[in-house]
Design a protein around this motif. Structure first.
Motif, PDB file in Angstrom:
ATOM      1  N   LEU A 161       0.810  -1.218   0.000  1.00 18.91           N
ATOM      2  CA  LEU A 161       0.000   0.000   0.000  1.00 18.91           C
ATOM      3  C   LEU A 161       0.843   1.267   0.000  1.00 18.91           C
ATOM      4  O   LEU A 161       0.677   2.136  -0.864  1.00 18.91           O
ATOM      5  N   ARG A 162       1.727   1.407   0.979  1.00 16.26           N
ATOM      6  CA  ARG A 162       2.525   2.639   1.070  1.00 16.26           C
ATOM      7  C   ARG A 162       3.418   2.812  -0.150  1.00 16.26           C
ATOM      8  O   ARG A 162       3.633   3.933  -0.624  1.00 16.26           O
ATOM      9  N   VAL A 163       3.947   1.698  -0.652  1.00  9.23           N
ATOM     10  CA  VAL A 163       4.799   1.782  -1.835  1.00  9.23           C
ATOM     11  C   VAL A 163       3.988   2.242  -3.036  1.00  9.23           C
ATOM     12  O   VAL A 163       4.388   3.161  -3.758  1.00  9.23           O
ATOM     13  N   ALA A 164       2.840   1.622  -3.264  1.00 14.05           N
ATOM     14  CA  ALA A 164       2.006   2.000  -4.410  1.00 14.05           C
ATOM     15  C   ALA A 164       1.544   3.449  -4.303  1.00 14.05           C
ATOM     16  O   ALA A 164       1.551   4.193  -5.297  1.00 14.05           O
ATOM     17  N   ALA A 165       1.146   3.852  -3.109  1.00 14.77           N
ATOM     18  CA  ALA A 165       0.687   5.229  -2.925  1.00 14.77           C
ATOM     19  C   ALA A 165       1.818   6.223  -3.147  1.00 14.77           C
ATOM     20  O   ALA A 165       1.615   7.297  -3.735  1.00 14.77           O
ATOM     21  N   THR A 166       3.017   5.877  -2.697  1.00 13.60           N
ATOM     22  CA  THR A 166       4.176   6.753  -2.898  1.00 13.60           C
ATOM     23  C   THR A 166       4.507   6.867  -4.379  1.00 13.60           C
ATOM     24  O   THR A 166       4.776   7.964  -4.889  1.00 13.60           O
ATOM     25  N   ILE A 167       4.488   5.743  -5.088  1.00 12.51           N
ATOM     26  CA  ILE A 167       4.728   5.778  -6.536  1.00 12.51           C
ATOM     27  C   ILE A 167       3.679   6.648  -7.226  1.00 12.51           C
ATOM     28  O   ILE A 167       4.002   7.459  -8.103  1.00 12.51           O
ATOM     29  N   ALA A 168       2.425   6.494  -6.821  1.00 10.64           N
ATOM     30  CA  ALA A 168       1.350   7.271  -7.444  1.00 10.64           C
ATOM     31  C   ALA A 168       1.554   8.764  -7.234  1.00 10.64           C
ATOM     32  O   ALA A 168       1.318   9.566  -8.152  1.00 10.64           O
ATOM     33  N   GLU A 169       1.997   9.147  -6.036  1.00 11.66           N
ATOM     34  CA  GLU A 169       2.274  10.559  -5.787  1.00 11.66           C
ATOM     35  C   GLU A 169       3.450  11.052  -6.617  1.00 11.66           C
ATOM     36  O   GLU A 169       3.381  12.110  -7.262  1.00 11.66           O
ATOM     37  N   LEU A 170       4.533  10.284  -6.623  1.00 14.94           N
ATOM     38  CA  LEU A 170       5.761  10.727  -7.288  1.00 14.94           C
ATOM     39  C   LEU A 170       5.598  10.790  -8.808  1.00 14.94           C
ATOM     40  O   LEU A 170       6.282  11.590  -9.470  1.00 14.94           O
ATOM     41  N   THR A 171       4.731   9.983  -9.364  1.00 17.68           N
ATOM     42  CA  THR A 171       4.532   9.979 -10.824  1.00 17.68           C
ATOM     43  C   THR A 171       3.341  10.832 -11.263  1.00 17.68           C
ATOM     44  O   THR A 171       2.983  10.841 -12.439  1.00 17.68           O
ATOM     45  N   LYS A 201       0.167  10.551 -10.595  1.00 13.95           N
ATOM     46  CA  LYS A 201      -1.123   9.898 -10.812  1.00 13.95           C
ATOM     47  C   LYS A 201      -2.166  10.347  -9.790  1.00 13.95           C
ATOM     48  O   LYS A 201      -3.364  10.294 -10.055  1.00 13.95           O
ATOM     49  N   VAL A 202      -1.693  10.753  -8.623  1.00 13.97           N
ATOM     50  CA  VAL A 202      -2.567  11.297  -7.581  1.00 13.97           C
ATOM     51  C   VAL A 202      -1.861  12.480  -6.946  1.00 13.97           C
ATOM     52  O   VAL A 202      -0.642  12.638  -7.066  1.00 13.97           O
ATOM     53  N   SER A 203      -2.627  13.314  -6.261  1.00 17.87           N
ATOM     54  CA  SER A 203      -2.031  14.431  -5.545  1.00 17.87           C
ATOM     55  C   SER A 203      -1.574  13.971  -4.168  1.00 17.87           C
ATOM     56  O   SER A 203      -1.893  12.876  -3.717  1.00 17.87           O
ATOM     57  N   GLN A 204      -0.829  14.836  -3.521  1.00 19.71           N
ATOM     58  CA  GLN A 204      -0.240  14.511  -2.214  1.00 19.71           C
ATOM     59  C   GLN A 204      -0.857  15.413  -1.138  1.00 19.71           C
ATOM     60  O   GLN A 204      -0.989  16.610  -1.355  1.00 19.71           O
ATOM     61  N   PRO A 205      -1.265  14.811   0.006  1.00 21.37           N
ATOM     62  CA  PRO A 205      -1.226  13.398   0.394  1.00 21.37           C
ATOM     63  C   PRO A 205      -2.406  12.632  -0.208  1.00 21.37           C
ATOM     64  O   PRO A 205      -3.423  13.224  -0.558  1.00 21.37           O
ATOM     65  N   CYS A 206      -2.265  11.289  -0.281  1.00 21.95           N
ATOM     66  CA  CYS A 206      -3.332  10.491  -0.896  1.00 21.95           C
ATOM     67  C   CYS A 206      -3.847   9.388   0.017  1.00 21.95           C
ATOM     68  O   CYS A 206      -4.680   8.587  -0.406  1.00 21.95           O
ATOM     69  N   LEU A 207      -3.358   9.349   1.266  1.00 22.00           N
ATOM     70  CA  LEU A 207      -3.787   8.313   2.203  1.00 22.00           C
ATOM     71  C   LEU A 207      -4.520   8.935   3.392  1.00 22.00           C
ATOM     72  O   LEU A 207      -4.233  10.079   3.777  1.00 22.00           O
ATOM     73  N   PRO A 208      -5.436   8.186   4.006  1.00 26.15           N
ATOM     74  CA  PRO A 208      -6.151   8.693   5.182  1.00 26.15           C
ATOM     75  C   PRO A 208      -5.258   8.657   6.415  1.00 26.15           C
ATOM     76  O   PRO A 208      -4.573   7.662   6.665  1.00 26.15           O
ATOM     77  N   GLN A 209      -5.263   9.729   7.175  1.00 30.32           N
ATOM     78  CA  GLN A 209      -4.502   9.721   8.420  1.00 30.32           C
ATOM     79  C   GLN A 209      -5.049   8.674   9.391  1.00 30.32           C
ATOM     80  O   GLN A 209      -6.256   8.421   9.402  1.00 30.32           O
TER      81      GLN A 209
END
Length: 300
Positions: free
Chosen positions: A254-264, A266-274
């Motif tokens: 999860l964290r890896v995929a979300a980090t890749i999505a932010e860095l590329t 594909k999504v804005s930052q932050p993209c995960l629920p606190q």
């Protein structure tokens, strides 16, 4: 629906709400790529952090964005009454199937888990995939329990944890489960690094995290395995070893995929629920290195 590549996208969000535009865009890209199904509100979609109303909205949006590709919706919750609400909402939204893990704060017994699936199946008009995810639920299915549950009406697939990356051992694992379940119930592999082995060992589907970001790449591996091309399927998996190493070193996908999505982008930052956070510091720099190494910025 419960065969081939089932791609699981993120549900991009922050503390102000869900980014529906980004979610719809992720789902639409998967449909355009030709994945076999789309799994919304799985673990990658952070279903456990959303209200029932939010989940109903995302299933509806997922179905709309997926065009004609079947959508499988996660319905897991702590209480059976809430699972039933999620199941009804998913059906009303047009989901083609549902995915259910035995989520609980207290460790469940075999009879409690069987009762959960039995109760939910009575209310369903769409097929169900059993989500065997002991790392999250802390419940370990026996093959015998899988066999009992697989006899229930509506159960059409079992999403199993990663198999050993040894083809002979993986074939024995899949064959042992296959012997106890009906022939029309498929077996799907989770754990991206084990996908090639699982598919070659007889699994019918790959329930994929990386497929939710890079469907073309995941489809190439899936189709090679489905064609029985062991060399190509394993080579494609080995080529992604830097990515699999990130999964191992940073607590899963999860964290890896979300980090890749932010860095590329594909999504804005932050993209995960606190309180969840994407990777930061040295870990984030390592992800950036892997993105460059695997040319992920330009991949689909």
């Amino acid at each position: 629906m419960f065969t081939g590549l089932s791609a699981f996208p993120l549900t991009p969000m922050n503390e102000q709400g869900i980014n529906e535009h980004e979610f719809a865009r992720l789902v639409a890209r998967l449909a355009e790529a030709g994945v076999d199904s789309i799994g919304v509100l799985g673990s990658t979609g952070n279903y456990a952090y959303l209200s029932s109303d939010e989940r109903a909205r995302m299933v509806k949006l997922g179905v709309e964005s997926a065009a004609k590709v079947p959508v499988i919706a996660g319905i897991g919750a702590l209480r059976t009454r809430d699972v039933l609400v999620n199941a009804e909402n998913a059906q009303q939204a047009g989901a083609s199937g549902v995915l259910l893990a035995p989520v609980s704060y207290q460790t469940l017994t075999d009879e409690e888990v069987f009762s959960l699936y039995q109760t939910v199946c009575r209310s369903l008009s769409v097929p169900l995939c059993v989500y065997d995810n002991p790392g999250t639920t802390h419940f370990n299915f026996s093959d015998e329990l899988h066999g009992r549950i697989a006899e229930l009406p509506q159960v059409r697939s079992i999403k199993i944890p990663p198999v050993q990356n040894d083809l002979a051992a993986a074939k024995a694992r899949v064959a042992g489960l296959r012997a106890l379940i009906p022939s029309d119930v498929t077996i799907g592999i989770s754990g991206d690094s084990a996908a090639a082995t699982g598919l070659l060992a007889g699994c019918d589907a790959w329930y994929s995290v990386i497929g939710g970001l890079y469907p073309d790449m995941a489809l190439a591996l899936t189709r090679a395995a489905q064609a029985g091309d062991t060399e190509q399927a394993m080579a494609r998996s080995r080529a992604l070893e830097p990515l699999w190493a990130l999964y191992r070193d940073y607590g899963g996908s999860l964290r890896v995929a979300a980090t890749i999505a932010e860095l590329t982008g594909k999504v804005s930052q932050p993209c995960l629920p606190q309180p969840l956070q994407t990777l930061q510091g040295e870990a984030r720099r390592r992800v950036e290195t892997v993105i460059d190494e695997l040319s992920l910025s330009g991949c689909r």
